[in-house]
Design a protein around this motif. Structure first.
Motif: not given
Ligand code: PHE
Length: 343
Positions: A159, A173, A178, A252, A254-255, A286-288, A309-311
């Motif tokens: 990013q 983001q 979170q 990611f 963080f996941t 994206g998620a995890g 989490a998902f975004g």
């Protein structure tokens, strides 16, 4: 008899001056000029009595009084006449032609981004989520470090970040939210976090400012199945009944595990078309599962609690759902484009 003439000429003066007046306020001024108790010209005549002999005075007083009575009536009549004319003119100017066609009022419409954000909030609120909004200017810790992305982490390159100072940045983001939630709330947590995010990125599908919708669930016994179950509901509600989801491995910081979520193509039903580039699937978010390290960073015991989490990009969902070819169309404020979307 000089006095008589004086009176007669004053009366003629009044009549001549009044004849030239078409406005009731001006007429009132003229009335004052003659009839004002202190400064009026008729009152001034009375004062002239001093110069007369005692024999002349009663006759003079009488004709001045007659003049005064006449003037009072005259001005009252003039005032009524002018006011009636003024009222008639006002009424005429305010007349409404009820047969005229009505002018069209165009109704405002919600921006496609707002429509999508509202729709998402509606769907997830129905599943028990509440909304949390974090700040757009974040510090490095919430946007990166606490999300398991320390300063020299290669994932920072995913990013391109706008920095305000070495420690402050425009959030890249909504995931930053979170951390803010988990730091301050004990599980169970179920939040949705919409908002603007910023990245130095600019082409037909990317804009330096865009919007995301983040979701976060933390509780005992949360699994990837819970994530997919909720995403199935989301996909069917946003893109239509029968639309399915597919999880693909991804990364990611963080996941863990991380996934990209695809939905089956709602345009061709999965057979393959231009929209899905003949793959039958469209990537939407994206998620995890929330990384243990992230839970620890927020003081949540990862041996007791798990979470997902998902975004997702709101513009991306809007472009897919409404068939908008260029993300810039969502920011140009062209009403010819915007009025086409009414939810
Ligand atoms: N924050 C990620 C991004 O902007 C999306 C994401 C959110 C991924 C939550 C996983 C979990 O790309």
């Amino acid at each position: 008899m000089k006095m008589d003439e004086q009176i007669r000429s004053m009366r003629e003066q009044i009549e001549a001056a009044a004849a030239a007046i078409t406005d009731s306020r001006e007429m009132h001024q003229l009335r004052k000029q003659y009839l004002d108790n202190k400064t009026g010209l008729i009152s001034a005549l009375m004062k002239n009595m001093r110069d007369l002999s005692p024999e002349e005075r009663p006759a003079f007083g009488k004709i001045v009084n007659e003049l005064k009575t006449w003037a009072l009536e005259f001005f009252t009549a003039q005032d009524a006449r002018l006011k009636a004319a003024e009222l008639a003119a006002k009424n005429a100017s305010e007349q409404i032609d009820v047969t005229m066609p009505a002018s069209a009022h165009c109704c405002g419409a919600l921006h496609p981004n707002t429509l999508i954000a509202n729709e998402l909030i509606d769907i997830f609120a129905g599943m028990g989520f509440t909304v949390f909004e974090g700040p757009e200017i974040e510090n490095d810790y919430y946007n990166f470090t606490a999300l398991n992305t320390p300063k020299d982490h290669p994932a920072r390159d995913m990013q391109d970040t706008f920095y305000v100072s070495p420690e402050l940045l425009l959030r890249t983001q909504t995931s930053a939210g979170q951390i803010r939630v988990m730091e301050n709330t004990k599980p169970p947590i179920k939040i949705l976090s919409p908002g603007k995010v910023f990245r130095s990125d600019d082409d037909a599908t990317h804009s330096p400012m865009f919007s995301q919708m983040e979701g976060l669930v933390v509780d005992k016994g949360i699994t990837l199945c819970d994530l997919q179950g909720m995403l199935d509901v989301f996909a069917a509600r946003v893109f239509g009944e029968g639309v399915r989801t597919r999880l693909r491995p991804s990364y990611f910081p963080f996941t863990e595990p991380s996934v990209e979520v695809d939905v089956s193509c709602f345009s061709c039903g999965g057979k393959g078309c231009r929209l899905c580039k003949d793959t039958g699937w469209i990537e939407v978010l994206g998620a995890g599962m929330v990384n243990r390290k992230v839970l620890e960073n927020c003081g949540i015991d990862p041996d007791v609690y798990t979470g997902f989490a998902f975004g997702m990009g709101i513009e991306r969902i809007a472009m897919l759902k409404y068939g908008i070819p260029n993300i810039k169309m969502l920011f140009e404020s062209d009403v010819r484009v915007l009025t086409q979307f009414r939810g």
